[in-house]
Design an enzyme around this catalytic site. Structure first.
Site, mmCIF file in Angstrom:
data_model
loop_
_atom_site.group_PDB
_atom_site.id
_atom_site.type_symbol
_atom_site.label_atom_id
_atom_site.label_comp_id
_atom_site.label_asym_id
_atom_site.label_seq_id
_atom_site.Cartn_x
_atom_site.Cartn_y
_atom_site.Cartn_z
ATOM 1 C CE LYS A 118 0.411 -0.903 4.540
ATOM 2 N NZ LYS A 118 0.130 -1.895 5.514
ATOM 3 C CD GLU A 146 -9.292 -6.399 -3.806
ATOM 4 O OE1 GLU A 146 -9.858 -6.254 -4.888
ATOM 5 O OE2 GLU A 146 -9.570 -5.699 -2.795
ATOM 6 C CB VAL A 163 -7.194 -1.409 0.571
ATOM 7 C CG1 VAL A 163 -8.197 -0.752 1.505
ATOM 8 C CG2 VAL A 163 -6.320 -0.367 -0.112
ATOM 9 C CD GLU A 221 2.299 -1.945 8.399
ATOM 10 O OE1 GLU A 221 3.268 -1.982 7.638
ATOM 11 O OE2 GLU A 221 1.267 -2.601 8.206
ATOM 12 C CG ASP A 276 -1.699 0.641 7.719
ATOM 13 O OD1 ASP A 276 -0.918 0.074 6.946
ATOM 14 O OD2 ASP A 276 -2.835 0.198 7.985
ATOM 15 C CE LYS A 311 -3.897 -1.074 5.231
ATOM 16 N NZ LYS A 311 -4.054 -1.654 6.571
HETATM 17 N N1 HSE Z 1 -0.513 -3.078 10.117
HETATM 18 C C1 HSE Z 1 -1.629 -3.300 9.264
HETATM 19 C C2 HSE Z 1 -2.879 -3.409 10.130
HETATM 20 C C3 HSE Z 1 -1.413 -4.542 8.456
HETATM 21 O O1 HSE Z 1 -2.760 -3.464 11.355
HETATM 22 O O2 HSE Z 1 -3.980 -3.408 9.601
HETATM 23 C C4 HSE Z 1 -2.219 -4.627 7.202
HETATM 24 O O3 HSE Z 1 -2.010 -3.561 6.349
#
Ligand code: HSE
Length: 439
Positions: free
Chosen positions: A107, A131, A134, A192, A203, A207
């Site tokens: 992403k 895909e 996200v 992460e 994050d 997305k």
């Molecule tokens: N660190 C991300 C989360 C992982 O907790 O959703 C998936 O992108």
């Protein structure tokens, strides 16, 4: 007989290893569904020696991702290394320039370089599928790009970060501290490498930027997203939300407004009765409001090896079928530029928690300042700590929490009212303000 689709996989961590295993395990079904065999013919990873529990016999090892991307035997280059830059970027560019298709779960890379890469895909005829970037296993990209191709989307919003939802759920249900919950999320592999990326909302922002582009036909622009994380959320906010009929979620929201497209990530109060409020733990959910149809909510695992591999393999299957969808749903040249919507012009309901002086007239002062800004109060609750009237006990006042829910108003009105309340010296500390999102 159609020739098999030859796949090269760069990155054999949790997701990469699971993709190899899934292609092997689902081989017959995949070939029935796509009309072709799908074969992993090359891989590359940092360590060749690492034990992965997968059978790599008969698969060649490339020295590095670039060598794999340039391997003429490969039709589809699968990038599962992560990282917004090198070596993933050059390898993907090389694969696309040689007319190969690319599948990635990255992403960060799509959010930063998606437009440029989509142009290369268009120019050279390959697919660029992401895909898994996200909501992992949730097919939300396909839903926006294909399933809703004929629908005008008004709003897309959701819980896009499993780590934050896991933390907020456990803090609420088990009354645990933020730090304890974060540690567990890391142990379980949701977070992460740098968890601030999760808890500070970045994050989710990446997305959301991808979803907004697909939903509204705008250029993907992470910089256009307003971002606030969950670290300021206190246990008392979660308790107050519960009592007032709300739950706190970190939402990513992209919405068409009269002033343009608003893209924002922040802790949000959602009505306890809403679909999104039922989503607990690491699970992700995305709701799409389309003109003329009732909202659609997709719920599912948004992180983890198996969930991510499920979407990656579905993307590879699309390549095998010969599908070359425009990565952002339309030609890059037709995507419109977008800018950051100023949050002070945001309109909605607000939750406000103040630590107020426990003296006669305080609530009236607060109500007056809100009224001056034409802010209408839906509910106001004032509590004594532990139910004890501290003023009566001590003869002097200790601050007590005052919690307000407002009807829809503008963000600058809220901040003007709170500045006036601070000047009146009837509160101590910084007010806590959480936006409310109605379904
Ligand atoms: N660190 C991300 C989360 C992982 O907790 O959703 C998936 O992108």
């Amino acid at each position: 007989m159609v020739a098999p689709l030859n796949v090269g996989i760069a990155g054999l961590g949790t997701v990469g290893s699971e993709v190899v295993r899934l292609i092997e395990q689902q081989g017959r079904i995949l070939s029935a569904r796509t009309g072709r065999d799908i074969r992993v013919v090359g891989v590359t990873a940092r360590s060749k020696a690492k034990k992965r529990g997968i059978d790599l016999r008969g698969i060649s090892w490339a020295r590095d991702p670039l060598e794999l991307a340039n391997d003429a035997r490969i039709d589809c280059f699968v990038e599962l290394m992560g990282g917004a830059g090198e070596p993933a970027l050059s390898a993907i560019e090389a694969a696309l320039k040689s007319g190969k298709s690319v599948v990635t779960a990255n992403k960060a890379l799509i959010a930063k370089h998606g437009l440029r890469l989509a142009k290369l895909a268009e120019l050279h005829g390959g697919a660029l599928n992401f895909e898994a970037a996200v909501g992992a296993a949730i097919p939300v990209i396909k839903t926006l790009r294909e399933g809703l191709a004929g629908t005008s989307v008004q709003r897309v919003y959701g819980i896009l970060n499993g780590t934050c939802n896991y933390i907020l759920t456990r803090m609420e249900q088990e009354r645990l501290s933020f730090a304890e919950c974060l540690k567990d999320a890391q142990r379980l592999g949701y977070a992460e490498a740098n968890p601030s990326f999760d808890v500070d909302g970045h994050d989710t922002a990446q997305k959301l930027a991808i979803l907004a582009s697909l939903a509204f036909g705008t250029e993907i622009a992470e910089k256009a997203v307003y971002v606030e994380g969950i670290s300021s959320i206190a246990p008392e906010d979660l308790r107050a939300a519960e009592e007032l009929g709300y739950r706190v979620k970190l939402l990513g929201v992209a919405v068409k407004t009269a002033k343009g497209i608003e893209q924002r990530v922040h802790p949000t109060m959602v009505p306890k009765s809403s679909s999104i409020a039922q989503v607990m733990g690491v699970t992700n959910a995305v709701t799409i409001d389309g003109e003329g149809i009732a909202p659609i909510t997709l719920v599912g695992p948004g992180a983890g090896g198996a969930a991510t591999a499920s979407a990656v393999v579905a993307d590879i299957a699309d390549v095998a079928r010969g599908i070359r969808a425009k990565p952002f749903g339309r030609p890059v040249a037709q995507l419109r530029a977008t800018s950051k919507a100023p949050m002070e012009r945001h309109e909605g309901g607000y939750y406000i928690r103040l630590m107020a002086r426990d003296l006669a007239g305080t609530a009236a002062t607060i109500a007056t300042r809100l009224a001056e800004q034409k802010i209408s109060i839906e509910s106001i609750v004032q509590r004594h700590a532990n139910g004890v009237d501290t003023a009566a006990l001590n003869g002097k006042s200790s601050p007590v929490p005052v919690i307000l829910i407002t009807y829809a108003t503008s963000e600058d009105a809220v901040y003007r009212a709170l500045q006036a309340v601070q000047r009146d010296k009837v509160i101590s500390g910084r007010p806590q303000v959480i936006r409310i999102e109605k379904n």
